[in-house]
Write a protein that holds these residues in place. Structure first.
Motif, PDB file in Angstrom:
ATOM      1  N   SER A 133       0.810  -1.213   0.000  1.00 11.02           N
ATOM      2  CA  SER A 133       0.000   0.000   0.000  1.00 11.02           C
ATOM      3  C   SER A 133       0.846   1.267   0.000  1.00 11.02           C
ATOM      4  N   LEU A 134       2.159   1.121   0.018  1.00  8.06           N
ATOM      5  CA  LEU A 134       3.049   2.285   0.052  1.00  8.06           C
ATOM      6  C   LEU A 134       3.643   2.591  -1.310  1.00  8.06           C
ATOM      7  N   GLN A 135       3.048   2.028  -2.362  1.00  6.07           N
ATOM      8  CA  GLN A 135       3.535   2.227  -3.721  1.00  6.07           C
ATOM      9  C   GLN A 135       2.416   2.776  -4.591  1.00  6.07           C
ATOM     10  N   LEU A 136       2.790   3.252  -5.778  1.00  5.93           N
ATOM     11  CA  LEU A 136       1.805   3.706  -6.754  1.00  5.93           C
ATOM     12  C   LEU A 136       1.552   2.581  -7.750  1.00  5.93           C
ATOM     13  N   TRP A 137       0.298   2.131  -7.825  1.00  3.86           N
ATOM     14  CA  TRP A 137      -0.082   1.071  -8.741  1.00  3.86           C
ATOM     15  C   TRP A 137      -0.851   1.655  -9.922  1.00  3.86           C
ATOM     16  N   ASP A 138      -1.025   0.854 -10.956  1.00  4.94           N
ATOM     17  CA  ASP A 138      -1.678   1.345 -12.173  1.00  4.94           C
ATOM     18  C   ASP A 138      -3.083   1.868 -11.900  1.00  4.94           C
ATOM     19  N   GLY A 139      -3.838   1.174 -11.050  1.00  4.71           N
ATOM     20  CA  GLY A 139      -5.186   1.629 -10.736  1.00  4.71           C
ATOM     21  C   GLY A 139      -5.190   2.982 -10.052  1.00  4.71           C
ATOM     22  N   GLY A 140      -4.265   3.174  -9.110  1.00  3.00           N
ATOM     23  CA  GLY A 140      -4.167   4.457  -8.427  1.00  3.00           C
ATOM     24  C   GLY A 140      -3.754   5.576  -9.353  1.00  3.00           C
ATOM     25  N   ARG A 141      -2.839   5.291 -10.266  1.00  2.00           N
ATOM     26  CA  ARG A 141      -2.433   6.301 -11.252  1.00  2.00           C
ATOM     27  C   ARG A 141      -3.609   6.678 -12.148  1.00  2.00           C
ATOM     28  N   ALA A 142      -4.397   5.683 -12.544  1.00  2.00           N
ATOM     29  CA  ALA A 142      -5.560   5.964 -13.387  1.00  2.00           C
ATOM     30  C   ALA A 142      -6.583   6.807 -12.644  1.00  2.00           C
ATOM     31  N   MET A 143      -6.820   6.493 -11.365  1.00  2.00           N
ATOM     32  CA  MET A 143      -7.741   7.288 -10.560  1.00  2.00           C
ATOM     33  C   MET A 143      -7.225   8.716 -10.406  1.00  2.00           C
ATOM     34  N   ALA A 144      -5.928   8.864 -10.195  1.00  2.00           N
ATOM     35  CA  ALA A 144      -5.333  10.194 -10.087  1.00  2.00           C
ATOM     36  C   ALA A 144      -5.545  10.991 -11.366  1.00  2.00           C
ATOM     37  N   SER A 145      -5.403  10.341 -12.506  1.00  2.00           N
ATOM     38  CA  SER A 145      -5.610  11.013 -13.792  1.00  2.00           C
ATOM     39  C   SER A 145      -7.056  11.473 -13.944  1.00  2.00           C
ATOM     40  N   LEU A 146      -8.011  10.639 -13.534  1.00  2.00           N
ATOM     41  CA  LEU A 146      -9.425  11.012 -13.621  1.00  2.00           C
ATOM     42  C   LEU A 146      -9.736  12.216 -12.725  1.00  2.00           C
ATOM     43  N   LEU A 147      -9.120  12.259 -11.556  1.00  2.00           N
ATOM     44  CA  LEU A 147      -9.310  13.408 -10.669  1.00  2.00           C
ATOM     45  C   LEU A 147      -8.686  14.662 -11.268  1.00  2.00           C
ATOM     46  N   ALA A 148      -7.472  14.531 -11.776  1.00  2.00           N
ATOM     47  CA  ALA A 148      -6.772  15.689 -12.339  1.00  2.00           C
ATOM     48  C   ALA A 148      -7.503  16.257 -13.544  1.00  2.00           C
ATOM     49  N   ASP A 149      -8.124  15.370 -14.349  1.00  2.00           N
ATOM     50  CA  ASP A 149      -8.828  15.809 -15.556  1.00  2.00           C
ATOM     51  C   ASP A 149     -10.238  16.309 -15.272  1.00  2.00           C
ATOM     52  N   GLY A 150     -10.701  16.141 -14.048  1.00  2.00           N
ATOM     53  CA  GLY A 150     -12.048  16.565 -13.709  1.00  2.00           C
ATOM     54  C   GLY A 150     -13.128  15.560 -14.063  1.00  2.00           C
ATOM     55  N   ALA A 151     -12.727  14.360 -14.516  1.00  2.00           N
ATOM     56  CA  ALA A 151     -13.720  13.332 -14.846  1.00  2.00           C
ATOM     57  C   ALA A 151     -14.445  12.846 -13.600  1.00  2.00           C
ATOM     58  N   ILE A 152     -13.769  12.925 -12.452  1.00  2.00           N
ATOM     59  CA  ILE A 152     -14.403  12.669 -11.157  1.00  2.00           C
ATOM     60  C   ILE A 152     -14.490  14.021 -10.449  1.00  2.00           C
ATOM     61  N   ALA A 153     -15.696  14.522 -10.304  1.00  2.00           N
ATOM     62  CA  ALA A 153     -15.895  15.866  -9.748  1.00  2.00           C
ATOM     63  C   ALA A 153     -15.969  15.802  -8.223  1.00  2.00           C
ATOM     64  N   VAL A 154     -15.117  16.569  -7.571  1.00  2.00           N
ATOM     65  CA  VAL A 154     -15.087  16.572  -6.105  1.00  2.00           C
ATOM     66  C   VAL A 154     -15.156  17.977  -5.519  1.00  2.00           C
ATOM     67  N   ALA A 155     -15.142  19.006  -6.336  1.00  2.00           N
ATOM     68  CA  ALA A 155     -15.111  20.378  -5.821  1.00  2.00           C
ATOM     69  C   ALA A 155     -16.308  20.647  -4.914  1.00  2.00           C
ATOM     70  N   GLY A 156     -16.006  21.150  -3.712  1.00  2.00           N
ATOM     71  CA  GLY A 156     -17.042  21.491  -2.761  1.00  2.00           C
ATOM     72  C   GLY A 156     -17.668  20.305  -2.052  1.00  2.00           C
ATOM     73  N   ARG A 157     -17.138  19.100  -2.261  1.00  2.00           N
ATOM     74  CA  ARG A 157     -17.728  17.892  -1.690  1.00  2.00           C
ATOM     75  C   ARG A 157     -16.804  17.271  -0.646  1.00  2.00           C
ATOM     76  N   THR A 158     -17.393  16.506   0.256  1.00  2.00           N
ATOM     77  CA  THR A 158     -16.594  15.748   1.212  1.00  2.00           C
ATOM     78  C   THR A 158     -16.261  14.396   0.599  1.00  2.00           C
ATOM     79  N   VAL A 159     -15.020  13.950   0.785  1.00  2.00           N
ATOM     80  CA  VAL A 159     -14.508  12.784   0.071  1.00  2.00           C
ATOM     81  C   VAL A 159     -13.872  11.807   1.052  1.00  2.00           C
ATOM     82  N   LEU A 160     -14.175  10.517   0.888  1.00  2.00           N
ATOM     83  CA  LEU A 160     -13.495   9.437   1.595  1.00  2.00           C
ATOM     84  C   LEU A 160     -12.738   8.618   0.564  1.00  2.00           C
ATOM     85  N   ASP A 161     -11.428   8.530   0.733  1.00  2.00           N
ATOM     86  CA  ASP A 161     -10.572   7.721  -0.129  1.00  2.00           C
ATOM     87  C   ASP A 161     -10.316   6.399   0.596  1.00  2.00           C
TER      88      ASP A 161
END
Length: 247
Positions: free
Chosen positions: A64-92
């Motif tokens: 759990s202390l490494q970056l895996w492909d799934g986590g990188r893909a999720m990070a990309s979706l967040l960075a691109d705005g495909a997953i909208a989180v602005a103004g929302r509370t988030v549990l990772d």
């Protein structure tokens, strides 16, 4: 949620140390030889240095202390705005390094909680929040046991995670966590790496990813709107699962 106090980093006032919980690593700072800094979607992220000895006192292998492909893909979706989180509370969920939590905070989430069962991952997530100058008032770090959800009392607008359903036996437990943590109408996002078991009799791969199908079955049975769509990736078969909790 049960919060793990992290020595060496500023913590929000509401964070308290659970009795008897002591991580082998209680603080991480830039320059720590056990960890190296990488960059992911504009965020600075410390990850475990390959082969480093880091927590001999606890039974965690550092996955759990490494970056895996799934986590990188999720990070990309967040960075691109495909997953909208602005103004929302988030549990990772299964936050690991906390990179997705950091990106959620940087994309304007009202508050982000990075959760993982591994206490060292909690320390690392806190370090990465600090490394990216996320104000302490905008994040928390929690240790969550999927087998004991009594402490999950907060409702979030968004629950997200990557590489969570690695075995059929965890599908129900993950669903119960998501159902309890989301408020009505809340959104769930999961990047999943498709894994198919080998059929012993033929040596061929099964037609379906049974753990993923078991989790999707839980959503369907509870009446959640949901979909699973493939994500482009050079070498891995990744799927984005999205779901909405009924009102």
């Amino acid at each position: 949620l049960q919060f793990l106090y992290l020595i060496g980093f500023p913590a929000p006032d509401h964070m308290a140390a659970p009795a008897g919980e002591v991580a082998a690593i209680t603080s991480i700072a830039p320059g720590d030889a056990r960890f190296e800094e990488v960059h992911c979607e504009g965020a600075r992220v410390m990850v475990r240095t390959p082969g480093a000895e880091y927590c001999g006192e606890v039974d965690f292998d550092g996955m759990s202390l490494q970056l895996w492909d799934g986590g990188r893909a999720m990070a990309s979706l967040l960075a691109d705005g495909a997953i909208a989180v602005a103004g929302r509370t988030v549990l990772d969920v299964g936050a690991g390094t906390g990179v997705c939590s950091v990106l959620a905070a940087r994309k304007g989430a009202a508050h982000t909680t990075a959760s993982d069962y591994n206490p060292v991952a909690g320390v690392l997530s806190a370090a990465n929040f600090c490394l990216n100058d996320v104000p302490p008032s905008q994040y928390a770090v929690a240790r969550v046991d999927w087998d004991d959800l009594a402490t999950v009392t907060t409702h979030y607008d968004v629950v997200m995670g990557a590489d969570l359903v690695f075995a059929t036996c965890v599908a129900r437990r993950l669903y119960e966590l998501v159902a309890k943590a989301l408020g009505p109408g809340g959104r769930f996002f999961m990047v999943h790496e498709v894994r198919r078991a080998v059929v012993a009799a033929t040596g061929e791969l099964e037609a379906e990813d049974e753990p993923l199908q078991a989790f999707v079955g839980e959503l369907r049975g509870a009446g959640w709107e949901h979909m699973a769509a493939p994500l482009p990736h050079a070498t891995k078969e990744l799927v984005l699962v999205t779901a909405t909790k009924p009102l």
